[in-house]
Write an enzyme that holds these catalytic residues in place. Structure first.
Site, PDB file in Angstrom:
ATOM      1  N   ASP A   1       8.378   4.253  -9.406  1.00 40.46           N
ATOM      2  CA  ASP A   1       8.476   3.108  -8.511  1.00 40.46           C
ATOM      3  C   ASP A   1       7.698   1.920  -9.074  1.00 40.46           C
ATOM      4  OD1 ASP A   1       8.530   1.582  -5.852  1.00 40.46           O
ATOM      5  OD2 ASP A   1       9.514   3.454  -5.321  1.00 40.46           O
TER       6      ASP A   1
ATOM      7  N   HIS B   1       5.892  -0.578  -2.200  1.00 43.03           N
ATOM      8  CA  HIS B   1       6.956   0.424  -2.083  1.00 43.03           C
ATOM      9  C   HIS B   1       6.506   1.809  -2.556  1.00 43.03           C
ATOM     10  CE1 HIS B   1      11.193   1.883  -2.931  1.00 43.03           C
ATOM     11  NE2 HIS B   1      11.360   1.296  -1.766  1.00 43.03           N
TER      12      HIS B   1
ATOM     13  N   SER C   1      14.697   4.726   1.080  1.00 49.45           N
ATOM     14  CA  SER C   1      13.442   4.772   0.326  1.00 49.45           C
ATOM     15  C   SER C   1      12.470   5.744   0.959  1.00 49.45           C
ATOM     16  CB  SER C   1      12.786   3.392   0.304  1.00 49.45           C
ATOM     17  OG  SER C   1      13.348   2.583  -0.676  1.00 49.45           O
TER      18      SER C   1
END
EC number: 3.4.21.94
Length: 637
Positions: free
Chosen positions: A166, A207, A383
């Site tokens: 990520d 994220h 996600s």
């Protein structure tokens, strides 16, 4: 051994299949080069790179291939760096130097539904409805991952490492620091071993930290919440935070430390805009194949992928990562069992977990860690779904360290449950061997308790074989109205070494053009009557030139079926305006086992899908034995 499908590409003595991409956009060139030396050796590579002003990394999945990067070059520009390319090519020690083109890869975090700031003074465990759903945020009680049963059995992910591919991980976060595995971490965006997120005012690079908390946030420390596998280790693989992605960065990330990292979690992919058809390039395909063949001491790396956030305007079979046989594609449901607004449907999705994407209740999101020691209730998108699945798989690996990458897929099919999931568009159906599936949710929501109990007694599934079931090569016109219907008769390579009797994955490798690609609808029906929607309408896709070029549409819906018989392919247009199309190729690829995968498994629950499947296998074995005996008697007479 696993190989690819599509056109072939040879490197390091191995033959792989390549997905073919075409774009009308001008290419972008990066400061990354793929270099092959005449004489292999890391010392030689370092010397060559230093002389030309490059940094260097050896690619772990290929002999003689190196990643050269030049920090003095622009990270993205429209013209090739001919000076540096020629400089490398003139060096007699260098066999090949290829400047890497850049392409888009997007995080699959859906936009925040509610921007209200939440007071994070208290632990968030009671708000983690996806772990224990008691009806929080107007959810459906009992609709969760059933981690309680797995934890009560003593499985918490101990000894398992999950790599989060990520934008980095806040490894200083007090809820992550204890479980952070620095030895298995790396920053491929900055080429150093410190995958800390790059600071931005809008916290855009939160994220990866949020995904990491879902998996490995520590328990009972009065900070944020609890990870699904709260005693697992988490590795940060920072690779998303640069202007453009390159094949070499993706491949390096997917192949990073495959003997230390057990599970790779990816919550990103091609742009979810409803008109993109894209997937892994040559090096990344090779790295994936290497991972499932050699990772974890030969048991295979486990790749978990978010199915996509394009909603009803997109189809995850147009995403070559989510639709790969080598990945476990995960979709999401919200806390009352409905689909999220961003959910994409496709026949390659294997199962689902949870996220948010409909409700404005601030507690309906996924509670997890956030940047700079903070917590959040607002994580969402597929996600959030993929890391939850990675956590459940970590619990199963602790229960049985010998599970292969294919074992994990079989366990997912057998233990996922319909529960109270509700798809307003696609009905739940049963395939030819009685396994219930849904076009959006796959085989249902993961059940951690059921998975670890089955994993404890699990015996490795039989060897996997690959068969080209047949091919249609004559061009066929797709009519403006009605459908083009084609059939293929196959014996699934019966009588040969690569006979496939029990299906796992099926691919329809298709080359087709249309005046409007987004209006194209493709269905395939198996000999046992299971219909898979290979491609649904994508109203935003107005492509009329590229089409699909040897694109491997994949389905998991025929899992366990007998591939022998007649397969039917249907192509037509769905839309208001009449369109025209031309099918140039349909090749049927069958992947599965010759012997029954469940016949030797231990059955503890006689109401389970395993019990049903084993009973059917035993009956089929008996029927085939009787048939062989009758034929033998007839021959003697």
């Amino acid at each position: 051994m696993e190989g690819g499908c599509g056109s072939q590409w040879k490197a390091a003595g191995l033959l792989f299949c390549v997905m073919v991409f075409a774009s009308a956009e001008r290419p972008v060139f990066t400061n990354h080069f793929l270099v092959e030396l005449h004489k292999d050796g890391e010392e030689e590579a370092r010397q060559v790179a230093a002389e030309h002003g490059f940094g260097v990394r050896k690619l772990p999945f290929a002999e003689g291939l190196y990643h050269f990067y030049h920090n003095g070059l622009a990270k993205a520009k429209r013209r090739r760096s001919l000076h540096h390319k020629r400089q490398l090519e003139r060096d007699p020690r260098i066999k090949m130097a290829l400047q890497q083109e850049g392409f888009d890869r997007k995080k699959r975090g859906y936009r925040d539904i509610n921007e209200i700031d939440i007071n994070m003074n208290d632990p968030l465990f009671t708000k983690q409805w996806y772990l224990f759903n008691t009806g929080q945020a107007d959810g459906t009680p009992g609709l969760d991952l059933n981690v309680a049963e797995a934890w009560e059995l003593g499985y918490t992910g101990k000894g398992v490492t999950i790599g989060i591919m990520d934008d980095g991980i806040d490894y200083l976060h007090p809820d992550l620091a204890y479980n952070y595995n620095s030895d298995a971490s790396y920053d491929f965006s900055s080429n150093d071993p410190y995958p800390y997120p790059r600071y931005t005012d809008d916290w855009f690079n939160s994220h990866g930290t949020r995904c990491a908390g879902e998996v490995s946030a520590a328990a009972s420390n009065n900070i944020c919440g609890v990870g699904v596998a709260y005693n697992s280790k988490v590795a940060g693989i920072r690779m998303l935070d640069q202007p453009f992605m390159t094949d070499i960065i993706e491949a390096s990330s997917i192949s990073h430390m495959p003997q230390l990292i057990d599970i790779y979690s990816a919550s990103w992919g091609p742009t979810d805009n409803g008109k993109t058809v894209d997937g892994p390039r040559e090096l990344t395909l090779q790295a994936m194949a290497d991972g499932v063949n050699k990772g974890r001491g030969g048991k295979g790396s486990i790749y978990v992928w978010a199915s996509g956030d394009g909603g009803s305007y997109d189809d995850c079979n147009c995403d070559g990562y989510a639709s790969s046989m080598w990945t476990i594609s995960i979709n999401s449901a919200i806390n009352d069992g409905r689909t999220a607004l961003y959910d994409e449907s496709c026949s390659s999705t294997l199962a689902s977990t949870f996220s948010n994407g409909r409700k404005r209740n601030p507690e309906a999101g996924v509670a997890t860690t956030d940047l700079y020691g903070n917590c959040t209730l607002r994580h969402s998108g597929t996600s959030a779904a993929a890391p939850e699945a990675a956590g459940v798989f970590a619990l199963a690996l602790e229960a049985n360290v010998d599970l292969t990458w294919r074992d994990m897929q079989h366990l997912t099919v057998l233990t996922s449950k319909r529960n109270q999931l509700h798809d307003e568009v696609h009905q739940w159906r049963r395939n030819g061997v009685g396994l219930e599936f849904n076009h959006l949710f796959g085989y249902g929501v993961l059940d951690a308790g059921a998975m670890v109990k089955m994993a404890k007694d699990w015996k490795t599934v039989p060897e996997r074989f690959h068969c080209v079931g047949g091919s249609v090569q004559n061009p066929e016109k797709i009519p403006p109205t009605g459908k083009l219907v084609l059939t293929l008769q196959t014996n699934a390579c019966e009588g040969k070494e690569n006979f496939v009797r029990y299906l796992e994955h099926v691919q329809a490798v298709i080359t087709v053009n249309a005046t409007r690609r987004g209006d194209l609808n493709i269905n395939m029906t198996s000999p046992m009557g299971t219909k898979s929607i290979l491609l649904s309408r994508r109203p935003r896709d107005d492509d009329s030139k590229v089409g699909f070029d040897k694109w491997p549409f994949m389905t998991t819906h025929t899992w366990g079926e007998d591939a022998r018989g007649t397969w039917t392919l249907e192509l037509g247009f769905v839309g208001s305006a009449p369109q025209k199309g031309l099918l140039k190729e349909w090749t049927l690829m069958l992947h599965g086992t010759q012997s029954a995968p469940y016949i030797d498994q231990v059955v503890r629950d006689y109401q389970s899908k395993l019990a049903m499947s084993k009973k059917q296998e035993l009956e089929e074995e008996l029927d085939e034995a009787v048939e062989r005996s009758l034929q033998s008697i007839l021959r003697k007479n």
